[in-house]
Enzyme design. Structure first.
Site, PDB file in Angstrom:
ATOM      1  N   GLU A 111       6.215  78.816 124.352  1.00 40.34           N
ATOM      2  CA  GLU A 111       7.549  78.158 123.680  1.00 40.34           C
ATOM      3  C   GLU A 111       7.101  77.221 122.488  1.00 40.34           C
ATOM      4  O   GLU A 111       6.335  76.394 122.535  1.00 40.34           O
ATOM      5  CB  GLU A 111       8.021  77.314 124.723  1.00 40.34           C
ATOM      6  CG  GLU A 111       9.152  76.436 124.083  1.00 40.34           C
ATOM      7  CD  GLU A 111      10.467  77.201 123.351  1.00 40.34           C
ATOM      8  OE1 GLU A 111      11.012  78.248 123.809  1.00 40.34           O
ATOM      9  OE2 GLU A 111      10.537  76.809 122.206  1.00 40.34           O
ATOM     10  N   LYS A 122      29.006  70.783 125.836  1.00 44.86           N
ATOM     11  CA  LYS A 122      29.785  70.601 127.045  1.00 44.86           C
ATOM     12  C   LYS A 122      29.786  68.953 127.414  1.00 44.86           C
ATOM     13  O   LYS A 122      30.971  68.441 127.869  1.00 44.86           O
ATOM     14  CB  LYS A 122      29.480  71.387 128.498  1.00 44.86           C
ATOM     15  CG  LYS A 122      29.992  72.621 128.536  1.00 44.86           C
ATOM     16  CD  LYS A 122      29.622  73.733 127.568  1.00 44.86           C
ATOM     17  CE  LYS A 122      30.372  74.019 126.257  1.00 44.86           C
ATOM     18  NZ  LYS A 122      29.657  75.175 125.535  1.00 44.86           N
ATOM     19  N   SER A 181      35.907  80.817 113.793  1.00 38.11           N
ATOM     20  CA  SER A 181      36.615  80.115 115.000  1.00 38.11           C
ATOM     21  C   SER A 181      36.273  80.698 116.175  1.00 38.11           C
ATOM     22  O   SER A 181      37.055  81.200 116.996  1.00 38.11           O
ATOM     23  CB  SER A 181      38.298  80.505 114.838  1.00 38.11           C
ATOM     24  OG  SER A 181      38.595  81.913 115.021  1.00 38.11           O
ATOM     25  N   ILE A 216      31.941  78.937 119.299  1.00 37.21           N
ATOM     26  CA  ILE A 216      31.292  77.598 118.913  1.00 37.21           C
ATOM     27  C   ILE A 216      32.042  76.676 117.773  1.00 37.21           C
ATOM     28  O   ILE A 216      32.144  75.684 118.129  1.00 37.21           O
ATOM     29  CB  ILE A 216      29.646  77.983 117.995  1.00 37.21           C
ATOM     30  CG1 ILE A 216      28.804  78.690 118.868  1.00 37.21           C
ATOM     31  CG2 ILE A 216      29.132  76.985 117.532  1.00 37.21           C
ATOM     32  CD1 ILE A 216      27.535  79.079 118.562  1.00 37.21           C
ATOM     33  N   VAL A 275      29.522  80.946 111.381  1.00 38.73           N
ATOM     34  CA  VAL A 275      29.755  82.327 111.201  1.00 38.73           C
ATOM     35  C   VAL A 275      29.024  83.170 111.679  1.00 38.73           C
ATOM     36  O   VAL A 275      28.613  84.265 111.170  1.00 38.73           O
ATOM     37  CB  VAL A 275      30.070  82.372 109.458  1.00 38.73           C
ATOM     38  CG1 VAL A 275      30.995  81.421 108.845  1.00 38.73           C
ATOM     39  CG2 VAL A 275      28.397  81.900 108.955  1.00 38.73           C
ATOM     40  N   GLY A 276      28.311  82.928 112.975  1.00 35.36           N
ATOM     41  CA  GLY A 276      27.766  84.009 113.570  1.00 35.36           C
ATOM     42  C   GLY A 276      26.069  83.495 113.691  1.00 35.36           C
ATOM     43  O   GLY A 276      25.651  82.530 112.943  1.00 35.36           O
ATOM     44  N   ASP A 310      19.485  86.614 123.343  1.00 30.02           N
ATOM     45  CA  ASP A 310      20.135  86.914 121.916  1.00 30.02           C
ATOM     46  C   ASP A 310      19.390  87.594 120.824  1.00 30.02           C
ATOM     47  O   ASP A 310      19.962  88.344 120.069  1.00 30.02           O
ATOM     48  CB  ASP A 310      20.369  85.360 121.493  1.00 30.02           C
ATOM     49  CG  ASP A 310      21.236  84.471 121.763  1.00 30.02           C
ATOM     50  OD1 ASP A 310      21.962  85.049 122.877  1.00 30.02           O
ATOM     51  OD2 ASP A 310      21.393  83.382 121.323  1.00 30.02           O
ATOM     52  N   HIS A 319      45.788  76.955 149.099  1.00 30.75           N
ATOM     53  CA  HIS A 319      47.036  76.701 148.214  1.00 30.75           C
ATOM     54  C   HIS A 319      46.764  74.901 148.502  1.00 30.75           C
ATOM     55  O   HIS A 319      46.522  74.500 149.524  1.00 30.75           O
ATOM     56  CB  HIS A 319      48.559  76.785 149.048  1.00 30.75           C
ATOM     57  CG  HIS A 319      49.418  76.180 148.406  1.00 30.75           C
ATOM     58  ND1 HIS A 319      50.145  76.321 147.114  1.00 30.75           N
ATOM     59  CD2 HIS A 319      50.325  75.182 148.972  1.00 30.75           C
ATOM     60  CE1 HIS A 319      51.333  75.518 147.029  1.00 30.75           C
ATOM     61  NE2 HIS A 319      51.329  74.787 147.909  1.00 30.75           N
TER      62      HIS A 319
HETATM   63  C1  LIG Z   1      26.578  75.220 119.698  1.00 30.80           C
HETATM   64  C2  LIG Z   1      26.368  76.344 120.909  1.00 30.80           C
HETATM   65  C3  LIG Z   1      27.002  76.498 121.949  1.00 30.80           C
HETATM   66  C4  LIG Z   1      26.684  77.293 122.898  1.00 30.80           C
HETATM   67  N1  LIG Z   1      27.383  77.383 123.973  1.00 30.80           N
HETATM   68  C5  LIG Z   1      27.172  78.398 125.055  1.00 30.80           C
HETATM   69  C6  LIG Z   1      28.013  78.314 126.385  1.00 30.80           C
HETATM   70  O1  LIG Z   1      28.706  77.411 126.564  1.00 30.80           O
HETATM   71  N2  LIG Z   1      27.757  79.461 127.186  1.00 30.80           N
HETATM   72  C7  LIG Z   1      26.799  80.317 126.917  1.00 30.80           C
HETATM   73  O2  LIG Z   1      26.598  81.236 127.704  1.00 30.80           O
HETATM   74  N3  LIG Z   1      26.283  80.446 125.605  1.00 30.80           N
HETATM   75  C8  LIG Z   1      26.166  79.342 124.876  1.00 30.80           C
HETATM   76  N4  LIG Z   1      25.445  79.537 123.713  1.00 30.80           N
HETATM   77  C9  LIG Z   1      24.766  80.634 123.486  1.00 30.80           C
HETATM   78  C10 LIG Z   1      23.337  80.496 124.180  1.00 30.80           C
HETATM   79  O3  LIG Z   1      22.824  79.209 123.752  1.00 30.80           O
HETATM   80  C11 LIG Z   1      22.565  81.575 123.865  1.00 30.80           C
HETATM   81  O4  LIG Z   1      23.083  82.839 124.191  1.00 30.80           O
HETATM   82  C12 LIG Z   1      21.235  81.347 124.750  1.00 30.80           C
HETATM   83  O5  LIG Z   1      20.716  80.132 124.453  1.00 30.80           O
HETATM   84  C13 LIG Z   1      20.356  82.604 124.449  1.00 30.80           C
HETATM   85  O6  LIG Z   1      19.282  82.414 125.329  1.00 30.80           O
HETATM   86  P1  LIG Z   1      17.833  83.072 124.705  1.00 30.80           P
HETATM   87  O7  LIG Z   1      16.851  82.703 125.991  1.00 30.80           O
HETATM   88  O8  LIG Z   1      18.029  84.528 124.286  1.00 30.80           O
HETATM   89  O9  LIG Z   1      17.231  82.245 123.418  1.00 30.80           O
HETATM   90  P2  LIG Z   1      17.272  80.864 123.183  1.00 30.80           P
HETATM   91  O10 LIG Z   1      18.011  80.095 123.858  1.00 30.80           O
HETATM   92  O11 LIG Z   1      17.661  80.800 121.576  1.00 30.80           O
HETATM   93  O12 LIG Z   1      15.702  80.567 123.228  1.00 30.80           O
HETATM   94  C14 LIG Z   1      14.725  81.174 122.511  1.00 30.80           C
HETATM   95  C15 LIG Z   1      13.506  80.297 122.465  1.00 30.80           C
HETATM   96  O13 LIG Z   1      12.466  80.957 122.003  1.00 30.80           O
HETATM   97  C16 LIG Z   1      11.558  80.254 121.056  1.00 30.80           C
HETATM   98  N5  LIG Z   1      11.005  81.013 120.311  1.00 30.80           N
HETATM   99  C17 LIG Z   1      11.234  81.584 119.391  1.00 30.80           C
HETATM  100  N6  LIG Z   1      10.481  82.114 118.580  1.00 30.80           N
HETATM  101  C18 LIG Z   1       9.199  82.151 119.270  1.00 30.80           C
HETATM  102  C19 LIG Z   1       7.804  82.456 118.998  1.00 30.80           C
HETATM  103  N7  LIG Z   1       7.508  83.233 118.188  1.00 30.80           N
HETATM  104  N8  LIG Z   1       6.970  81.889 119.704  1.00 30.80           N
HETATM  105  C20 LIG Z   1       7.229  81.185 120.606  1.00 30.80           C
HETATM  106  N9  LIG Z   1       8.547  80.808 121.011  1.00 30.80           N
HETATM  107  C21 LIG Z   1       9.572  80.978 120.057  1.00 30.80           C
HETATM  108  C22 LIG Z   1      12.605  79.160 120.270  1.00 30.80           C
HETATM  109  O14 LIG Z   1      11.965  78.000 120.125  1.00 30.80           O
HETATM  110  C23 LIG Z   1      13.531  79.076 121.545  1.00 30.80           C
HETATM  111  O15 LIG Z   1      13.453  77.881 122.555  1.00 30.80           O
HETATM  112  C24 LIG Z   1      25.609  78.612 122.726  1.00 30.80           C
HETATM  113  C25 LIG Z   1      24.986  78.429 121.622  1.00 30.80           C
HETATM  114  C26 LIG Z   1      25.448  77.376 120.460  1.00 30.80           C
HETATM  115  C27 LIG Z   1      24.410  77.377 119.322  1.00 30.80           C
END
Ligand SMILES: Cc1cc2nc3c(=O)[nH]c(=O)nc-3n(C[C@H](O)[C@H](O)[C@H](O)COP(=O)(O)OP(=O)(O)OC[C@H]3O[C@@H](n4cnc5c(N)ncnc54)[C@H](O)[C@@H]3O)c2cc1C
Length: 486
Positions: free
Chosen positions: A32, A49, A196, A199, A284-285, A325, A465
């Site tokens: 990480e 949240k 919209s 996030i 915006v994504g 993601d 209920h």
């Molecule tokens: C403001 C906001 C609100 C959100 N609210 C929700 C919600 O309410 N419910 C929901 O389901 N989702 C929500 N999401 C989306 C959610 O946070 C993501 O879908 C989720 O975190 C994705 O998980 P992940 O494990 O794919 O990646 P991430 O959580 O992005 O984790 C990836 C990790 O990999 C690490 N990393 C990257 N490259 C490297 C590398 N080369 N070597 C070592 N480490 C690396 C990064 O530091 C990071 O810690 C929200 C997102 C945002 C931005």
């Protein structure tokens, strides 16, 4: 260092994959670059949240009269509101460290890069530096201490970051991404939210309920564009009633930074409009973190900047999986963690430690999506438009919060539950909810969908209920002309 499995990225996808693999007897390492818990725990789901809970408390305090209470001098310390959300995040992130230890998973701090399909090099991050993702990340801040790691299998779970529009780059001062929007020094008087989706809508809701003047602009015809149109329209009305200015079919053309404000030029219906606000949040994504990973040394494929993986999260490189993601939509933590379980089990099965027949590929259509704004929005499956576009003959049922006893008692009469069934088979095609607690209620429909229950099964189910979930029953009954309380 040598592992059966090395996971890159400790967000919800990565750390869940690591735990599941360790449960199945694999020797697991996780790399990480920033902090355990990834975006979700540190900059996403959880801190937002916590902020929204504070906004809800503020809203309630200003509406005490309807519950027979009164209070004087209602106020808040904005710094404390922000601090609370950071404390909540930190607590959960530390919890992940505990889980890693408990499951004997080795945590390696640093940034991973592939040397070949079985080896990575990890560069330690210098103290205080953080990896923000992609070329915008401070990878160059790495201290130069390198560790080589060998593993039979790798899972790439590097997540994603905020999308940046060229020429409208965030400056951390007046133009924010979600990161800056989560740790502001003070409550801005006015705010423009661009985008919209979940996030953008959550931030619009938070800041409005804390007292800021908020404008929310959306390029599509409706806000929350992935939701059922009927639900999006109800959300818009509700946002507007709360004082959020909503502008749809609006294309952001430019942002001009002043000393204490930003002027946005927005094209609406062919006409240019100027919107000035103290701060702008760009929502915006997001873009997948695929840069600097050494992917060019691997056979795996990218499509529109995301790693291509199948339903079992296998990539074109036989020993490398990708989850969360970084493989694309829906960008949700629970999708990432579920994919983590699938990938871990698949890898364990290849090592002879799990029965491959027990593994099911991810079903995107059964993944719920939630927006925790006021009101909340939650959905699963097809919207009405998509069901019709797919050529389905459908039955649609609706039930309004205004006719539910528990909702009236709770003072939560705004909202709707809508369900869509296949007329021929009785299959639940989609469920779309707006109103209080719907992010909890949606799970009932998700289970029904996963278990392939029909309208008959749902009609025969007894709902307690008084509960708001009774509306879930009534909406199903409504689809078949059997609704009781409406
Ligand atoms: C403001 C906001 C609100 C959100 N609210 C929700 C919600 O309410 N419910 C929901 O389901 N989702 C929500 N999401 C989306 C959610 O946070 C993501 O879908 C989720 O975190 C994705 O998980 P992940 O494990 O794919 O990646 P991430 O959580 O992005 O984790 C990836 C990790 O990999 C690490 N990393 C990257 N490259 C490297 C590398 N080369 N070597 C070592 N480490 C690396 C990064 O530091 C990071 O810690 C929200 C997102 C945002 C931005």
């Amino acid at each position: 260092m040598k592992f059966d499995l090395c996971v890159i990225g400790a967000g919800p996808g990565g750390y869940v994959a690591a735990i599941r693999a360790a449960q199945l007897g694999l020797k697991v390492g996780i790399v990480e670059a920033n902090h355990l818990g990834g975006i979700c725990l540190n900059w996403g789901c959880i801190p937002t949240k916590a902020l929204l809970k504070s906004a809800e408390v503020n809203h309630l305090l200003h509406n005490l009269d309807s519950f027979g209470f009164s209070a004087e001098k209602i106020g808040f310390d904005f710094t404390k509101v922000i601090e609370r959300s950071r404390v909540v995040s930190k607590r959960l992130s530390s919890g992940i460290a505990g889980l890693m230890k408990k499951n004997k998973i080795e945590v390696i701090n640093g940034f991973a890069k592939f040397l070949d399909p079985h080896r990575i090099v990890v560069s330690e991050m210098s103290p205080g530096s953080s990896y923000l993702g992609g070329s915008g990340g401070r990878v160059s801040a790495a201290m130069g201490v390198h560790k080589e790691i060998e593993a039979s299998y790798f899972i790439i779970a590097t997540g994603a970051r905020a999308r940046v529009i060229p020429g409208m780059e965030p400056d951390a001062e007046n133009i924010w991404t979600y990161r800056e929007a989560m740790i502001p020094k003070a409550l801005p008087k006015s705010l423009l939210v661009v985008g919209s989706g979940a996030i953008g809508s959550e931030f619009a809701s938070f800041y409005r309920n804390m007292g800021a003047e908020v404008t929310l602009i959306e390029m599509a015809e409706n806000i929350l564009p992935v939701e059922d149109e009927e639900i999006s329209k109800i959300a818009r009305k509700s946002f507007e009633r709360q004082g959020i200015k909503v502008v749809t079919s609006a294309a952001l053309k430019s942002l001009k930074k002043g000393k204490t404000s930003v002027a946005a030029t927005v094209e609406v219906g062919g006409k240019a409009e100027e919107i000035t606000a103290e701060k702008v949040i760009m929502a915006v994504g997001i873009v997948a973190n695929v840069e600097n990973l050494g992917l060019e040394k691997l056979k795996l494929k990218l499509d529109k900047g995301r790693i291509v993986a199948n339903g079992y999260l296998e990539t074109a490189e036989p020993n490398i999986f990708a989850i969360g993601d970084v493989v694309g939509a829906p960008w949700l933590a629970h999708k990432a963690s579920h994919e983590g379980v699938i990938a871990a089990e698949k890898i364990a099965s290849k090592l002879g430690k799990y029965d491959a027949k027990k593994i099911h590929p991810i079903k995107i259509e059964n993944i719920p999506g939630c927006t925790y704004s006021m009101p909340q929005i939650a959905s699963v499956g097809l919207t009405e438009k998509k069901a019709l576009a797919a050529g389905k003959k459908i039955k649609v049922g609706r039930f309004s919060f205004v006719a539910n006893g528990k909702a009236i008692a709770a003072g939560e009469t705004e909202g709707l539950i809508k369900v869509i069934f296949d007329e021929k088979t009785g299959e639940l095609l989609g469920a779309h909810l707006i109103g209080a607690e719907v992010t909890e209620m949606i799970q009932g429909y998700v289970i029904a969908k996963q278990a392939e229950l029909t309208e008959e099964d749902l009609m025969h189910t007894i709902f307690a209920h008084p509960t708001m979930s009774e509306m879930m029953h009534e909406a199903v009954l409504d689809a078949y002309g059997k609704v009781i309380h409406s």
